[in-house]
Each structure stands twice: as structure tokens, then as C-alpha cells.
Design a protein around this motif. Sequence first.
Motif, mmCIF file in Angstrom:
data_model
loop_
_atom_site.group_PDB
_atom_site.id
_atom_site.type_symbol
_atom_site.label_atom_id
_atom_site.label_comp_id
_atom_site.label_asym_id
_atom_site.label_seq_id
_atom_site.Cartn_x
_atom_site.Cartn_y
_atom_site.Cartn_z
ATOM 1 N N ASN A 110 0.731 -1.166 -0.347
ATOM 2 C CA ASN A 110 -0.054 0.145 -0.099
ATOM 3 C C ASN A 110 0.789 1.170 0.461
ATOM 4 N N HIS A 111 0.510 2.253 -0.700
ATOM 5 C CA HIS A 111 1.166 3.178 -0.635
ATOM 6 C C HIS A 111 0.462 4.411 -0.533
ATOM 7 N N GLN A 112 1.304 5.293 0.726
ATOM 8 C CA GLN A 112 0.662 6.479 1.459
ATOM 9 C C GLN A 112 1.040 7.574 1.240
ATOM 10 N N SER A 113 2.708 7.852 1.595
ATOM 11 C CA SER A 113 3.515 9.272 1.594
ATOM 12 C C SER A 113 4.443 8.983 0.878
ATOM 13 N N TYR A 114 5.609 9.223 1.460
ATOM 14 C CA TYR A 114 6.841 9.669 0.952
ATOM 15 C C TYR A 114 7.392 8.530 1.927
ATOM 16 N N PHE A 115 6.830 8.317 3.475
ATOM 17 C CA PHE A 115 7.438 8.160 3.914
ATOM 18 C C PHE A 115 6.773 6.220 4.044
ATOM 19 N N ASP A 116 6.748 5.753 2.971
ATOM 20 C CA ASP A 116 6.629 4.306 2.617
ATOM 21 C C ASP A 116 8.238 4.084 2.523
ATOM 22 N N SER A 117 8.842 5.137 1.636
ATOM 23 C CA SER A 117 10.832 3.929 1.711
ATOM 24 C C SER A 117 10.975 3.938 2.798
ATOM 25 N N VAL A 118 10.700 4.389 3.664
ATOM 26 C CA VAL A 118 11.520 4.541 5.161
ATOM 27 C C VAL A 118 10.722 3.598 5.709
ATOM 28 N N ILE A 119 9.555 3.308 5.651
ATOM 29 C CA ILE A 119 8.657 2.323 6.508
ATOM 30 C C ILE A 119 9.257 1.123 6.200
ATOM 31 N N PHE A 120 9.272 0.695 4.477
ATOM 32 C CA PHE A 120 9.186 -0.608 3.864
ATOM 33 C C PHE A 120 10.359 -1.066 3.833
ATOM 34 N N GLY A 121 11.554 0.493 3.943
ATOM 35 C CA GLY A 121 12.702 -0.419 3.372
ATOM 36 C C GLY A 121 13.844 -1.274 4.147
ATOM 37 N N GLY A 122 12.932 -1.075 5.908
ATOM 38 C CA GLY A 122 13.276 -2.175 6.707
ATOM 39 C C GLY A 122 13.053 -4.022 6.116
ATOM 40 N N ILE A 123 12.469 -3.265 5.305
ATOM 41 C CA ILE A 123 11.767 -4.887 4.879
ATOM 42 C C ILE A 123 12.328 -5.180 3.469
ATOM 43 N N PHE A 124 12.683 -4.416 2.676
ATOM 44 C CA PHE A 124 12.868 -4.376 1.471
ATOM 45 C C PHE A 124 14.141 -6.048 0.809
ATOM 46 N N PRO A 125 13.789 -6.349 -0.014
ATOM 47 C CA PRO A 125 14.220 -8.062 0.050
ATOM 48 C C PRO A 125 15.526 -7.090 -0.468
ATOM 49 N N ASP A 126 16.678 -8.696 -0.952
ATOM 50 C CA ASP A 126 17.899 -8.217 -0.813
ATOM 51 C C ASP A 126 18.080 -7.841 -2.546
ATOM 52 N N LYS A 127 17.508 -8.385 -3.343
ATOM 53 C CA LYS A 127 17.653 -8.406 -4.785
ATOM 54 C C LYS A 127 16.506 -8.245 -5.574
ATOM 55 N N ALA A 128 15.397 -6.848 -5.423
ATOM 56 C CA ALA A 128 14.508 -6.647 -6.316
ATOM 57 C C ALA A 128 14.672 -5.212 -6.539
ATOM 58 N N VAL A 129 13.610 -4.895 -7.736
ATOM 59 C CA VAL A 129 13.591 -3.367 -8.314
ATOM 60 C C VAL A 129 12.439 -2.778 -8.072
ATOM 61 N N VAL A 130 12.239 -1.337 -8.283
ATOM 62 C CA VAL A 130 11.265 -0.869 -8.182
ATOM 63 C C VAL A 130 10.355 -0.532 -9.056
ATOM 64 N N MET A 131 9.128 -0.184 -9.751
ATOM 65 C CA MET A 131 8.377 0.390 -10.766
ATOM 66 C C MET A 131 8.244 2.039 -10.521
ATOM 67 N N GLY A 132 8.693 2.482 -11.289
ATOM 68 C CA GLY A 132 7.879 3.717 -10.440
ATOM 69 C C GLY A 132 7.533 4.834 -11.892
ATOM 70 N N LYS A 133 7.237 6.140 -11.313
ATOM 71 C CA LYS A 133 6.445 6.706 -12.474
ATOM 72 C C LYS A 133 8.001 7.708 -13.011
ATOM 73 N N LYS A 134 7.900 7.626 -14.406
ATOM 74 C CA LYS A 134 8.458 8.184 -15.171
ATOM 75 C C LYS A 134 9.280 9.855 -14.985
ATOM 76 N N SER A 135 7.912 10.194 -14.121
ATOM 77 C CA SER A 135 8.352 11.254 -13.917
ATOM 78 C C SER A 135 9.740 11.622 -12.886
ATOM 79 N N LEU A 136 9.201 10.647 -11.928
ATOM 80 C CA LEU A 136 10.722 10.032 -10.925
ATOM 81 C C LEU A 136 11.602 10.914 -10.784
ATOM 82 N N ILE A 137 12.098 10.969 -12.326
ATOM 83 C CA ILE A 137 14.039 10.947 -13.211
ATOM 84 C C ILE A 137 14.183 12.287 -12.635
ATOM 85 N N TRP A 138 12.878 13.192 -11.848
ATOM 86 C CA TRP A 138 13.330 14.718 -12.875
ATOM 87 C C TRP A 138 13.857 14.833 -11.341
ATOM 88 N N LEU A 139 13.470 14.059 -10.422
ATOM 89 C CA LEU A 139 13.440 14.838 -9.033
ATOM 90 C C LEU A 139 15.100 14.915 -8.889
#
Length: 244
Positions: free
Chosen positions: A77-106
Motif C-alpha cells: 500500500n502507498h500512503q506517502s513519501y514515508f513509505d520508503s522509510v517504513i518498507f525499507g526495513g523489509i526490502f528484499p536483497d534482490k529487487a527493483v522498484v517500478m516507478g513513474k517516469k516523472s521520478l527521474i526529474w526529482l
Amino acid sequence: MLGFLLKLIRYVLVVVLFTIINVIFCVFFIFRYKNPKNNYIYSRILSVLFIKLLGVKVEYRGKSKLKKEGTSVLIANHQSYFDSVIFGGIFPDKAVVMGKKSLIWLPIFGWIFFLCGNLFINRKNHSKAMDTMKVVDSAIQSGTSLWMFPEGTRSHGRGLNGFKKGAFYAAIQNQVNLQPIVSSTFKNAIDISKWNSGKVLVEVLEPIPTRDTKVEDIDSIVNIAHSVMKNKIASLDMEIHGVS
């Protein structure tokens, strides 16, 4: 007054530390471009630092399921930018994320997202979106899991939005399990103006198999995933707020 000052200090420290960390990793990942463990390293360090800095207690449940499942399409589930902090503690050791193309401009973060080998999807261009899904297939078949937020946009604590079907197509196409992961709602549960800001529950749910399923089954699978995740989020929220 003290609460306001604590909140302000935390905001300032988050911005300063986030900038410093991202600049360091941006340089570091240039020499590790698309290394499958980049996301794991980045997300774990960010998670540990900012969870402690913000005074949030996070309880992770079912982490062992991730190791048992191997390659899968992870949906959260996707609530806010805080997701990356919370889910970071459980992120697998070999995975990629799918994100919107607009992210590259951040600035900086978008560059790190790119250097980690994550995938950008242009939802407005169907042919380019299909090309991205071919890259997704190759990644999954090589043993790399895919992490997606099927809601597509942040809910900001207003409940679980409807799901887009990209993650489900990827799982069915490659006959790998869907792995739901949910966190309790942040809104009204976290207050960083307090020393102990609050608690978040994160749970890895039972996998949803896609073996022997077809594209024609996608609506049914989407409904199952949405129902399971919505019910679990409600259950976690009740636990957080002490409702029996």
C-alpha cells in the motif's frame, strides 16, 4: 512549544541528512550501476536512520516469508513519501522498484532511483509502457523480484485506492507469486512533535499464487489481493488504536 521545536528540528535534520546521504550514494552507485543489491543497501540504511531520528517504532511481521518465496512480485500500500522509510526495513536483497517516469526529474533521489537499476514506466504512452513490461519480464526471469505500489498514487491515509493491473500482469506473465505487504495507516498514528512519535505495524501476508492462471483471471486476482490487503490494514489500524 517544545513539541513544535522538536518537530522543526526533526524536519531540518531529515532534510540535511537526506541530502548528504543521497549525494554520497549517488557517487557510490555510479560505480555499482544497476547492481541488484543497490536498493537493499540504500533502503536499509535510510530506514534505520530515519526511523530512529523520527522516533517511530516499527514492528515487522512475517519477514521470513520473503526468504521462502524467492522471486515474486511484491505489492504494497502507498500512503506517502514515508513509505520508503517504513518498507525499507523489509526490502528484499534482490529487487527493483517500478516507478513513474516523472521520478527521474526529482533532484538526487531520482538519479539514485535510476542508478539502482529501477524501472520507469510511462503510463501515458502505451507502447513505451509495454517495452518496460518486457524489461520487467527479463528481470523476473533472471531471479530479480519486482516491487510495485499497485494503487499508483499515494492515498495519504484515506484508505486503500483501487489497483492498477501492471503488477498483476507481470506476476501472471511470469507465473510467480504475488507477495502482498501492508503497513498500518500513518495518519493520526504518528506525531513527530512527540519524543515517541508513534507506532507502525508492517506485515508480510501469505503469497497469492499465479501458477496456472491466465490473463483472463486478472480481475479476480486483483479483487482477491485488494480485499486481503484492505482487511489486513483495517485489522492493523484497530490494533494500533487499541480497538478490539
